[in-house]
Design an enzyme around this catalytic site. Sequence first.
Site, PDB file in Angstrom:
ATOM      1  N   GLY A 214      38.040  37.807  43.186  1.00 49.09           N
ATOM      2  CA  GLY A 214      39.009  38.388  43.031  1.00 49.09           C
ATOM      3  C   GLY A 214      39.600  39.976  43.625  1.00 49.09           C
ATOM      4  N   LEU A 240      37.195  32.547  37.537  1.00 49.35           N
ATOM      5  CA  LEU A 240      38.656  32.967  38.447  1.00 49.35           C
ATOM      6  C   LEU A 240      37.919  32.835  40.537  1.00 49.35           C
ATOM      7  CD1 LEU A 240      40.382  35.100  39.069  1.00 49.35           C
ATOM      8  CD2 LEU A 240      38.823  37.301  39.306  1.00 49.35           C
ATOM      9  N   ASP A 241      39.102  32.127  40.773  1.00 50.04           N
ATOM     10  CA  ASP A 241      38.638  32.289  42.603  1.00 50.04           C
ATOM     11  C   ASP A 241      37.173  31.113  42.317  1.00 50.04           C
ATOM     12  OD1 ASP A 241      40.740  33.342  42.785  1.00 50.04           O
ATOM     13  OD2 ASP A 241      39.277  35.087  42.771  1.00 50.04           O
ATOM     14  N   GLY A 242      36.689  30.580  41.626  1.00 50.26           N
ATOM     15  CA  GLY A 242      35.535  29.337  41.489  1.00 50.26           C
ATOM     16  C   GLY A 242      35.879  27.884  41.478  1.00 50.26           C
TER      17      GLY A 242
END
Length: 297
Positions: A214, A240-242
Site C-alpha cells: 500500500g 493490491l501489490d499482490g
Amino acid sequence: MVPKLNPKTKSAEVNRARMLVSCPDRPGIVAAVSRFLFENGANIIQSDQYTMDPAEGGLFFIRIEFDLDNLDQRRAQLKADFAKVAEEFQMSWSITRAKRKKRLAIFVSKEDHCLLELLWHWQSGDLDADIAMVISNHNDMRELVEPLGIPYYHIPVTADTKAEAERRQLELVTGQVDAIILARYMQIISPKFIEYFPNKIINIHHSFLPAFVGGKPYAQAHNRGVKIIGATAHYVTEELDGGPIIEQDVQRVSHRDNVDDLKRIGRHIERAVLAKAVNWHVEDRIIVHHNKTVVFN
C-alpha cells in the site's frame, strides 16, 4: 529534434524466434521439442529449462531461441504443426518473432526516476522495445518526453473522474501497445482495466513485497525500524501489490537513516529493478504460473 539511438542498439536476427513452454513434467518433452525444431530446419541458439518440485505440481518450463530460414513466411505453419506436439504434452506455449519489438505505454505521475531510467535504456539501445506513448495524471514530465519524439498524454485523475480517465486511457492503449509499465504511477488500476492486459501491466512497488503493502511504504519501514529496504517489480492483478513478482532487490539501512534517506536510497533500487523486469518481459523471458513467475534471465 529526436536524438539518434546508440549504434549498439540490439537488433535481433531477422529469422530468430522465441518459444516459451509450460506443461506437466514427464519424460520426452525436451526430445519432442528439439526433434520438432530439427525436423523443421531450425537451429537452436539458446535453451533454458526448469522443473518444479513434484510436490508443487511437477510442472516443466522451457525457453528456447532458435533461427529458422524464412521465418515470417513459415511461422503460421510452424505454429499449426507444433500444436500437435503441444496437445500431446498438454502444453501452454507461444512462439514469437524476436525482431518484432514490443510496444510499451509508460504511465507516470510526478516522480521521474523510473521514467528516466527506462528512457535512458531505450536511448542507449539496452531496452529492445518501442515506447509508443507516455500517459500521466500530471503535466510534469512532458518536457522530458516530447523532445524524444514520444507522444505524451495528460489525463488528470480524481476520485470523481477515475472511471472516465481510465476510459480515455484504454482508448489510447487498446490495440496500440503490448504492455503497460507503471513507472511510479501513483494510482490504483481498476479490475476492469486489468482485464484488458492480463500479465501485461508491470508495476514497481517501493517496498520489498510482501512487506509494507500500500501507500507510504518508506514511512512504514522507518516506523518499523527495518535494517533493509527494497523494491519489487510485479505484474498487476486485482489484489493490491499482490501480483506475480518478477524481480526484487534490497539494500541495508540503519537507525541513522530517516524517511527521506530511505526514499533516496530506495529510488536507486526502484529504477534498477523496474528496468530489469521490463527488459525480461520484452525479451520473452518470463512465464507466469498462478501467482509466481519463472524468469529465464
